[in-house]
Design a protein around this motif. Structure first.
Motif, PDB file in Angstrom:
ATOM      1  N   ILE A  21     -11.730 -35.903 -13.806  1.00 34.75           N
ATOM      2  CA  ILE A  21     -12.585 -34.972 -13.068  1.00 34.75           C
ATOM      3  C   ILE A  21     -13.619 -35.725 -12.247  1.00 34.75           C
ATOM      4  N   ILE A  22     -14.238 -36.729 -12.830  1.00 29.80           N
ATOM      5  CA  ILE A  22     -15.234 -37.532 -12.104  1.00 29.80           C
ATOM      6  C   ILE A  22     -14.574 -38.217 -10.909  1.00 29.80           C
ATOM      7  N   SER A  23     -13.382 -38.728 -11.088  1.00 33.06           N
ATOM      8  CA  SER A  23     -12.642 -39.344  -9.985  1.00 33.06           C
ATOM      9  C   SER A  23     -12.378 -38.318  -8.879  1.00 33.06           C
ATOM     10  N   PHE A  24     -11.981 -37.125  -9.263  1.00 34.54           N
ATOM     11  CA  PHE A  24     -11.760 -36.035  -8.302  1.00 34.54           C
ATOM     12  C   PHE A  24     -13.045 -35.743  -7.527  1.00 34.54           C
ATOM     13  N   GLN A  25     -14.168 -35.616  -8.240  1.00 38.39           N
ATOM     14  CA  GLN A  25     -15.445 -35.317  -7.595  1.00 38.39           C
ATOM     15  C   GLN A  25     -15.797 -36.382  -6.559  1.00 38.39           C
ATOM     16  N   GLN A  26     -15.583 -37.640  -6.920  1.00 35.01           N
ATOM     17  CA  GLN A  26     -15.959 -38.755  -6.040  1.00 35.01           C
ATOM     18  C   GLN A  26     -15.107 -38.822  -4.782  1.00 35.01           C
ATOM     19  N   LYS A  27     -13.912 -38.248  -4.811  1.00 38.32           N
ATOM     20  CA  LYS A  27     -13.005 -38.313  -3.656  1.00 38.32           C
ATOM     21  C   LYS A  27     -13.176 -37.140  -2.697  1.00 38.32           C
ATOM     22  N   GLN A  28     -14.003 -36.174  -3.054  1.00 36.03           N
ATOM     23  CA  GLN A  28     -14.186 -35.000  -2.203  1.00 36.03           C
ATOM     24  C   GLN A  28     -15.246 -35.251  -1.139  1.00 36.03           C
ATOM     25  N   THR A  29     -15.098 -34.545  -0.027  1.00 34.28           N
ATOM     26  CA  THR A  29     -16.056 -34.672   1.074  1.00 34.28           C
ATOM     27  C   THR A  29     -16.713 -33.326   1.391  1.00 34.28           C
ATOM     28  N   ILE A  30     -16.773 -32.456   0.422  1.00 33.11           N
ATOM     29  CA  ILE A  30     -17.347 -31.119   0.609  1.00 33.11           C
ATOM     30  C   ILE A  30     -18.869 -31.239   0.590  1.00 33.11           C
ATOM     31  N   GLU A  31     -19.519 -30.600   1.569  1.00 32.30           N
ATOM     32  CA  GLU A  31     -20.978 -30.641   1.646  1.00 32.30           C
ATOM     33  C   GLU A  31     -21.578 -29.443   0.901  1.00 32.30           C
ATOM     34  N   ASN A  32     -22.872 -29.526   0.649  1.00 30.47           N
ATOM     35  CA  ASN A  32     -23.623 -28.454  -0.010  1.00 30.47           C
ATOM     36  C   ASN A  32     -23.069 -28.106  -1.385  1.00 30.47           C
ATOM     37  N   ILE A  33     -22.715 -29.131  -2.128  1.00 33.87           N
ATOM     38  CA  ILE A  33     -22.129 -28.958  -3.457  1.00 33.87           C
ATOM     39  C   ILE A  33     -23.022 -29.653  -4.487  1.00 33.87           C
ATOM     40  N   ARG A  34     -23.192 -29.005  -5.629  1.00 33.73           N
ATOM     41  CA  ARG A  34     -23.819 -29.664  -6.777  1.00 33.73           C
ATOM     42  C   ARG A  34     -22.707 -29.892  -7.796  1.00 33.73           C
ATOM     43  N   TRP A  35     -22.309 -31.149  -7.947  1.00 37.78           N
ATOM     44  CA  TRP A  35     -21.240 -31.491  -8.877  1.00 37.78           C
ATOM     45  C   TRP A  35     -21.765 -31.434 -10.307  1.00 37.78           C
ATOM     46  N   THR A  36     -20.941 -30.929 -11.205  1.00 36.89           N
ATOM     47  CA  THR A  36     -21.315 -30.883 -12.620  1.00 36.89           C
ATOM     48  C   THR A  36     -21.387 -32.306 -13.159  1.00 36.89           C
ATOM     49  N   ALA A  37     -22.473 -32.616 -13.841  1.00 38.26           N
ATOM     50  CA  ALA A  37     -22.665 -33.954 -14.411  1.00 38.26           C
ATOM     51  C   ALA A  37     -21.609 -34.234 -15.477  1.00 38.26           C
TER      52      ALA A  37
ATOM     53  N   ARG B 174     -20.795 -26.358  -8.192  1.00 34.87           N
ATOM     54  CA  ARG B 174     -21.337 -25.110  -7.667  1.00 34.87           C
ATOM     55  C   ARG B 174     -21.759 -25.353  -6.228  1.00 34.87           C
ATOM     56  N   VAL B 175     -21.500 -24.360  -5.388  1.00 32.01           N
ATOM     57  CA  VAL B 175     -21.891 -24.455  -3.986  1.00 32.01           C
ATOM     58  C   VAL B 175     -23.360 -24.072  -3.890  1.00 32.01           C
ATOM     59  N   LYS B 176     -24.130 -24.867  -3.144  1.00 29.33           N
ATOM     60  CA  LYS B 176     -25.531 -24.520  -2.927  1.00 29.33           C
ATOM     61  C   LYS B 176     -25.782 -24.389  -1.423  1.00 29.33           C
ATOM     62  N   ASN B 177     -26.744 -23.597  -1.070  1.00 25.99           N
ATOM     63  CA  ASN B 177     -27.061 -23.352   0.337  1.00 25.99           C
ATOM     64  C   ASN B 177     -25.812 -22.995   1.132  1.00 25.99           C
ATOM     65  N   PHE B 178     -25.040 -22.090   0.602  1.00 27.88           N
ATOM     66  CA  PHE B 178     -23.743 -21.781   1.168  1.00 27.88           C
ATOM     67  C   PHE B 178     -23.824 -20.549   2.053  1.00 27.88           C
ATOM     68  N   LYS B 179     -23.238 -20.632   3.245  1.00 25.73           N
ATOM     69  CA  LYS B 179     -23.272 -19.499   4.158  1.00 25.73           C
ATOM     70  C   LYS B 179     -21.894 -18.927   4.422  1.00 25.73           C
TER      71      LYS B 179
ATOM     72  N   ILE C 259     -17.921 -19.591   3.215  1.00 26.82           N
ATOM     73  CA  ILE C 259     -16.937 -20.372   2.464  1.00 26.82           C
ATOM     74  C   ILE C 259     -15.688 -20.650   3.277  1.00 26.82           C
ATOM     75  N   ALA C 260     -15.421 -19.832   4.276  1.00 30.57           N
ATOM     76  CA  ALA C 260     -14.231 -20.044   5.109  1.00 30.57           C
ATOM     77  C   ALA C 260     -14.300 -21.382   5.831  1.00 30.57           C
ATOM     78  N   SER C 261     -15.504 -21.905   6.007  1.00 32.16           N
ATOM     79  CA  SER C 261     -15.642 -23.184   6.704  1.00 32.16           C
ATOM     80  C   SER C 261     -15.305 -24.373   5.804  1.00 32.16           C
ATOM     81  N   LEU C 262     -15.198 -24.129   4.511  1.00 32.58           N
ATOM     82  CA  LEU C 262     -14.898 -25.214   3.587  1.00 32.58           C
ATOM     83  C   LEU C 262     -13.396 -25.334   3.366  1.00 32.58           C
ATOM     84  N   ASN C 263     -12.957 -26.534   3.178  1.00 32.09           N
ATOM     85  CA  ASN C 263     -11.540 -26.803   2.932  1.00 32.09           C
ATOM     86  C   ASN C 263     -11.164 -26.290   1.551  1.00 32.09           C
ATOM     87  N   LYS C 264     -10.184 -25.404   1.488  1.00 32.93           N
ATOM     88  CA  LYS C 264      -9.767 -24.850   0.202  1.00 32.93           C
ATOM     89  C   LYS C 264      -8.635 -25.650  -0.421  1.00 32.93           C
TER      90      LYS C 264
END
Length: 190
Positions: A21-37, A129-134, A136-141
């Protein structure tokens, strides 16, 4: 006034799964995200909520009595997904539906006198969790690099009662008690 504890009961994750999961988190380029510790990754069974600290021995006894008859079981990872589907604001690592897991969750809600707030109980790990999100369609699903975990089986042998302390930089989870499930003489392969 009695001290309030914010409590939940969950399933700890094997180190191998946490690393993926940590490896997955590190490879993402999604903005405005708070990754679970890393230390907060788990599967929730029941969110108990705020309770007086003096209730802790009774809660502990109720869970201990219940888990003494629960057999270890398997959960199979399905995929990373946006959740909930109706208005996504989280990334979950979801699991294939498991009736044994669901019955345990319903039992625990009843035993601990916690209302059920969802129509269906979906086993999952909240990865972000998405933060400051306006929009979601703009994010890569289509999540990158998530395929190496699909189909992995997690063997559930313990539950943990955690205290959640809310902080400005995210919650801190403190394990209060570990409950070992019934000896593996008989197992539930669900």
């Amino acid at each position: 006034m009695n001290q309030q504890l914010r409590l939940f009961l969950g399933i700890p994750l094997p180190h191998k799964i946490v690393s993926k999961i940590i490896s997955f988190q590190q490879k993402q380029t999604i903005e405005n995200i708070r990754w679970t510790a890393k230390d907060n990754l788990h599967i929730t069974l029941v969110f108990i909520g705020n309770r007086d600290a003096e209730e802790l021995p009774r809660i502990n006894q109720l869970i201990s009595d219940y888990t003494a008859s629960i057999k270890p079981f398997n959960l199979r990872i399905k995929e990373y997904e946006w959740a909930p589907p109706s208005r996504p604001y989280m990334i979950w690592l979801s699991f294939i539906r498991n009736q044994y897991f669901e019955s345990i969750c319903y039992d625990l809600h009843r035993i601990l006198n916690v209302p059920i707030t969802h129509e269906t109980i979906t086993p999952h790990i909240t990865v972000a969790r998405v933060k400051n999100f306006k929009n979601i369609a703009s994010l890569n699903k289509d999540f990158k690099n998530g395929h190496n975990i699909k189909g992995t089986i997690i063997r559930v042998k313990t539950f943990i009662l955690w205290q959640s302390i809310l902080k400005s930089d995210g919650p801190q989870y403190i394990p209060l008690h570990t409950y070992n499930l019934m000896a593996a003489e008989g197992t539930n392969e669900n």
